[in-house]
Design a protein around this motif. Structure first.
Motif, PDB file in Angstrom:
ATOM      1  N   PHE A 288       0.743  -0.951  -0.007  1.00 30.59           N
ATOM      2  CA  PHE A 288      -0.066   0.135  -0.106  1.00 30.59           C
ATOM      3  C   PHE A 288       1.133   1.259  -0.060  1.00 30.59           C
ATOM      4  N   ARG A 289       1.595   1.020   0.665  1.00 27.30           N
ATOM      5  CA  ARG A 289       3.072   2.459   0.975  1.00 27.30           C
ATOM      6  C   ARG A 289       3.321   2.605   0.074  1.00 27.30           C
ATOM      7  N   THR A 290       3.852   1.685  -0.733  1.00 20.01           N
ATOM      8  CA  THR A 290       5.391   1.689  -1.961  1.00 20.01           C
ATOM      9  C   THR A 290       3.954   1.601  -3.571  1.00 20.01           C
ATOM     10  N   GLN A 291       2.647   1.244  -3.028  1.00 20.81           N
ATOM     11  CA  GLN A 291       2.252   1.349  -4.473  1.00 20.81           C
ATOM     12  C   GLN A 291       2.282   0.022  -5.502  1.00 20.81           C
ATOM     13  N   ARG A 292       3.634  -0.947  -5.146  1.00 16.56           N
ATOM     14  CA  ARG A 292       4.188  -1.682  -5.828  1.00 16.56           C
ATOM     15  C   ARG A 292       3.440  -2.880  -5.639  1.00 16.56           C
ATOM     16  N   LEU A 319       0.679 -12.732  -2.169  1.00 17.73           N
ATOM     17  CA  LEU A 319       1.024 -12.262  -3.559  1.00 17.73           C
ATOM     18  C   LEU A 319       0.005 -10.983  -3.430  1.00 17.73           C
ATOM     19  N   ALA A 320       0.754  -9.696  -3.308  1.00 19.27           N
ATOM     20  CA  ALA A 320      -0.072  -8.699  -3.245  1.00 19.27           C
ATOM     21  C   ALA A 320       0.078  -7.156  -3.996  1.00 19.27           C
ATOM     22  N   ALA A 321      -1.044  -7.047  -4.249  1.00 17.98           N
ATOM     23  CA  ALA A 321      -1.480  -5.588  -4.871  1.00 17.98           C
ATOM     24  C   ALA A 321      -1.901  -4.758  -4.611  1.00 17.98           C
ATOM     25  N   PRO A 322      -1.241  -3.023  -5.219  1.00 24.18           N
ATOM     26  CA  PRO A 322      -2.521  -2.192  -4.445  1.00 24.18           C
ATOM     27  C   PRO A 322      -3.529  -2.214  -5.466  1.00 24.18           C
ATOM     28  N   ILE A 323      -4.681  -2.183  -4.644  1.00 23.02           N
ATOM     29  CA  ILE A 323      -5.860  -1.140  -5.296  1.00 23.02           C
ATOM     30  C   ILE A 323      -6.355  -0.007  -5.145  1.00 23.02           C
ATOM     31  N   THR A 324      -5.962   0.574  -6.836  1.00 22.27           N
ATOM     32  CA  THR A 324      -5.435   1.877  -6.717  1.00 22.27           C
ATOM     33  C   THR A 324      -6.341   2.674  -7.974  1.00 22.27           C
ATOM     34  N   ALA A 325      -8.095   3.611  -7.862  1.00 19.68           N
ATOM     35  CA  ALA A 325      -8.370   3.388  -8.527  1.00 19.68           C
ATOM     36  C   ALA A 325      -7.773   5.992  -8.740  1.00 19.68           C
ATOM     37  N   GLY A 326      -6.733   5.636  -9.966  1.00 22.74           N
ATOM     38  CA  GLY A 326      -6.379   6.898 -10.403  1.00 22.74           C
ATOM     39  C   GLY A 326      -5.554   7.602  -8.730  1.00 22.74           C
ATOM     40  N   GLU A 327      -6.605   8.678  -8.984  1.00 23.67           N
ATOM     41  CA  GLU A 327      -6.102   9.521  -7.998  1.00 23.67           C
ATOM     42  C   GLU A 327      -6.309   8.691  -6.061  1.00 23.67           C
ATOM     43  N   SER A 328      -7.076   7.660  -6.199  1.00 23.95           N
ATOM     44  CA  SER A 328      -7.673   6.687  -4.747  1.00 23.95           C
ATOM     45  C   SER A 328      -7.197   5.681  -4.567  1.00 23.95           C
ATOM     46  N   GLN A 329      -6.404   6.187  -3.405  1.00 24.42           N
ATOM     47  CA  GLN A 329      -5.729   4.441  -3.254  1.00 24.42           C
ATOM     48  C   GLN A 329      -6.993   3.869  -1.863  1.00 24.42           C
ATOM     49  N   LEU A 330      -6.890   3.190  -2.790  1.00 29.03           N
ATOM     50  CA  LEU A 330      -8.643   2.461  -1.951  1.00 29.03           C
ATOM     51  C   LEU A 330      -7.781   1.585  -0.974  1.00 29.03           C
ATOM     52  N   GLY A 331      -6.691   0.208  -0.698  1.00 33.63           N
ATOM     53  CA  GLY A 331      -6.368  -1.117  -0.626  1.00 33.63           C
ATOM     54  C   GLY A 331      -5.385  -1.775  -0.601  1.00 33.63           C
ATOM     55  N   VAL A 332      -5.012  -2.570  -0.993  1.00 29.80           N
ATOM     56  CA  VAL A 332      -4.832  -4.269  -0.813  1.00 29.80           C
ATOM     57  C   VAL A 332      -5.046  -5.705  -1.182  1.00 29.80           C
ATOM     58  N   LEU A 333      -4.926  -6.179  -2.506  1.00 31.57           N
ATOM     59  CA  LEU A 333      -5.586  -7.423  -2.627  1.00 31.57           C
ATOM     60  C   LEU A 333      -3.824  -8.715  -2.421  1.00 31.57           C
ATOM     61  N   ALA A 334      -4.662  -9.231  -1.594  1.00 27.38           N
ATOM     62  CA  ALA A 334      -3.775 -10.317  -1.121  1.00 27.38           C
ATOM     63  C   ALA A 334      -3.786 -11.157  -1.361  1.00 27.38           C
ATOM     64  N   VAL A 335      -3.158 -11.947  -2.116  1.00 24.71           N
ATOM     65  CA  VAL A 335      -3.256 -14.113  -2.182  1.00 24.71           C
ATOM     66  C   VAL A 335      -2.791 -14.381  -0.471  1.00 24.71           C
ATOM     67  N   TYR A 336      -2.638 -15.464  -0.757  1.00 29.04           N
ATOM     68  CA  TYR A 336      -2.200 -16.257   0.426  1.00 29.04           C
ATOM     69  C   TYR A 336      -2.044 -17.611  -0.029  1.00 29.04           C
ATOM     70  N   THR A 337      -0.735 -18.123   0.557  1.00 33.22           N
ATOM     71  CA  THR A 337      -0.975 -19.618  -0.340  1.00 33.22           C
ATOM     72  C   THR A 337       0.359 -20.003   0.765  1.00 33.22           C
ATOM     73  N   ALA A 338       0.021 -21.538   1.076  1.00 30.87           N
ATOM     74  CA  ALA A 338       0.651 -22.210   1.939  1.00 30.87           C
ATOM     75  C   ALA A 338       2.191 -22.846   1.266  1.00 30.87           C
TER      76      ALA A 338
END
Ligand code: ADP
Length: 631
Positions: A288-292, A319-338
């Motif tokens: 979220f902080r780095t937006q990467r 595995l995680a990626a930022p959820i960002t639409a234009g200027e609005s940084q809404l959150g993060v999508l994360a996928v966890y695996t064993a």
């Protein structure tokens, strides 16, 4: 060049190309998986290089060179097994046996002299083939539990591994049945080429192929996603998105963390537990902080502070990626695996793509909410205007009467000061003043409903007595109020507000029954609730009005203002009273002219304070003191 030589050359070039591709990746991203893949193709490319060098020098390979190439070849299945270890846990015994087999084979190459005894060759082939077949099986299993690009890549590696074991098997046949050498060699070359091709597709697929493989998952996700903004709450959308992402990636956990600007935390739910974390405390916070996008192959190593949480949810890799639409940084999508995924980069591309889609959906939802908020504000303003004009209109009538009456009294007093007081006129003023007071109180109650402050101090109340008294108050010769109730039904309520509720319901029952008739009040216990029903035989309620009766200022379409005075606030206040007691109020009616019934459900204490009821002969429960007015 002969055809078999061409096949050989193409195969060799393929292996060298794959090595260059995976070697470059291992240097760029030196993760264990990437290094393992580079080692595997390093061994294959070295074999090819040795062949090319000896051919270029036109030299016959000496025994040492032969031993080195044999050692490189026998290492292949073990290197493949290391790859299997990267995404699953093969039995420890098997990995140990494979390592031992590899060591014994390597040493034996340098000790034993060629040609080997047939059974020794057989042992080498058996070791190679069995391990490679196991690896192929493991890749097939892993493909079954993954999706998209990863699934296809796993399948390709599995097929490539089967061809690899076939190649070695045929090389073994060459040694065992040299008479058919040409056939074995031809078949071996074809199998080696097939190995090269499938490994190429599996380990270094070109971009267009990856995109083609990815498409069905993305398409399916988008198909589902299109309807998501319509779900009732953002939370429901987030849960649906999480399920969609988990399905698209073939993983168990996908989590969306939404950014809370006010508290500067990411909020997310894992297996029903809510978390709110400052971004610097979790790996996804960095995303979220780095937006990467980030791939963490070992969560505990990358963030030891949250070891307990990662272990609790079996999240070895993220595995995680930022959820960002234009200027609005809404959150993060994360996928966890064993297990860290073998082809994490493809998965990360997919996660990023899905996160972008999630951003669009959440943003659409935010816009819908904003639209609804603006509409609600407009509606509130409109209601306020309606309220003012309706209130002014209803206050005006008694006020006008009062002023006119007072003026008349003043006029008479001036004209004839000695005349006796006009008691009738004064009575009329008092009556109108009371009406005015009632209206003002009703208006005050409306704002109390809105602020949730209608109901005050609770006390122990016997509903049967309270309802019985109300029934008695509203019984006249023209209207009979009949109560059917148990002996006692005790709970804790705001007594005055309940009296107001009963008076209102009974007044309405009488008011909207211009032809007279029976008003029946029943009170019964239903589980932990008291169910009160007020039924009349009056004008009834059209079905279209039923859902709106409890709205402010709503009056039925069958109600004529001139015949039935009213503001349309009584039921609104009544439902406020019932709801603020934790209950529910609703109306039923067979239709206009067929009478109506108003139902209120009020909570009772869990332990019944109710005393046994008297059951009359015909089964109707008649409470002591029941008011039954005979016709
Ligand atoms: P008011 O009686 O001042 O109009 P209420 O909020 O008490 O306000 O009632 C709202 C509307 O519900 C009434 O205008 C009427 O259409 C309908 N209503 C209420 N009680 C009855 C009843 N007992 N029979 C038929 N209609 C009713």
């Amino acid at each position: 060049m002969r055809a078999d030589q061409l096949v050989q050359l193409v195969t060799q070039i393929l292996f060298v190309l794959i090595f260059l591709a995976v070697g470059y990746k291992a240097v760029r991203m030196p993760r264990r998986v990437n290094v393992d893949i580079a080692l595997l193709f390093g061994a294959l490319a070295s074999l090819v290089a040795v062949g090319w060098v000896t051919e270029a020098l036109k030299a016959t390979p000496g025994p040492l060179l032969l031993d080195v190439t044999s050692a490189l070849a026998i290492a292949l299945p073990y290197l493949l097994l290391r790859l299997v270890e990267d995404f699953s846990d093969p039995p420890v015994l098997l990995t140990r046996a494979a390592a031992l087999g590899l060591a014994v084979s390597m040493v034996s190459f340098f000790i034993l002299t060629r040609p080997y005894l047939p059974w020794v060759t057989l042992l080498y082939v058996a070791y190679f083939v069995s391990l490679t077949v196991y690896v192929a099986g493991a890749f097939v299993r892993a493909a079954g539990s993954s999706t998209g690009v990863t699934r296809r890549r796993m399948q390709s590696v599995a097929i490539g591994s089967l061809f690899l074991s076939a190649t070695i098997l045929l090389a073994g046949f060459q040694a065992a049945v040299p008479a058919l050498q040409v056939i074995w060699q031809g078949l071996g070359n074809v199998c080696a080429l097939a190995t090269g091709l499938w490994y190429f597709v599996g380990f270094a697929p070109p971009g267009w192929l990856r995109r083609a493989w990815q498409e069905p998952e993305v398409r399916a996700y988008l198909g589902r996603a299109a309807t998501l903004p319509q779900l009732p709450t953002t939370e429901a959308i987030v849960r649906a998105l999480e399920v969609g992402v988990a399905n698209a990636l073939g993983t168990e956990h996908a989590v969306i963390g939404l950014w809370d600007e006010e508290f500067q935390v990411l909020r997310f739910t894992l297996d029903g537990t809510d978390y709110q974390m400052p971004p610097d405390q979790i790996i996804v916070g960095r995303v979220f902080r780095t937006q990467r996008p980030i791939f963490s192959a070992d969560t505990v190593r990358d963030n030891p502070d949250q070891t307990a949480m990662y272990q609790q949810y079996a999240s070895r890799a993220i595995l995680a990626a930022p959820i960002t639409a234009g200027e609005s940084q809404l959150g993060v999508l994360a996928v966890y695996t064993a297990h860290a995924p073998v082809f994490a980069d493809d998965d990360l591309v997919l996660v990023t793509l899905l996160a972008d889609q999630a951003a669009v959906i959440l943003e659409t939802r935010a816009l819908i909410d904003e639209g609804a908020r603006v509409r609600a504000m407009e509606e509130a303003t409109r209601l306020k205007d309606d309220f003012l004009s309706a209130a002014a209109h209803d206050l005006k009538t008694p006020l006008t009467t009062m002023v006119a009456q007072a003026q008349l009294l003043a006029h008479r007093a001036k004209r004839n000061p000695a005349a006796p007081a006009d008691l009738e006129g004064i009575e009329r003023i008092i009556q109108q003043a009371n009406r005015l007071k009632e209206l003002v109180l009703e208006l005050l109650d409306v704002s109390r409903v809105e602020y949730g402050k209608l109901v005050g101090r609770h006390e122990t109340v016997d509903l049967v007595t309270l309802v019985g008294d109300a029934c008695a108050r509203h019984t006249t010769d023209f209207y009979q109020c009949m109560l059917i109730a148990p002996e006692q039904l005790v709970g804790t309520y705001d007594r005055l507000r309940l009296m107001q509720l009963l008076d209102n319901l009974l007044e309405n029952a009488v008011k909207y029954s211009p032809e007279g008739g029976e008003v029946r009040v029943t009170l019964e216990r239903e589980a932990n609730n008291a169910h009160l029903t007020v039924t009349d035989q009056g004008i009834g309620i059209p079905a279209t009005d039923l859902p709106h009766l409890f709205d402010r200022f709503y009056r039925g379409i069958n109600v004529d203002d001139r015949q039935f005075a009213g503001l349309g606030l009584g039921l609104y206040i009544c439902s406020g009273i019932v709801e603020q007691h934790g209950g529910r109020l609703w109306a039923t009616s067979p239709g206009p002219g067929e009478g109506s019934a108003f139902h209120a459900v009020l909570p009772l204490p869990t332990e019944s304070l109710e005393t046994p009821v008297n059951i009359s002969d015909d089964g109707v429960q008649l409470a002591a003191g029941t008011l039954v007015q005979e016709e």
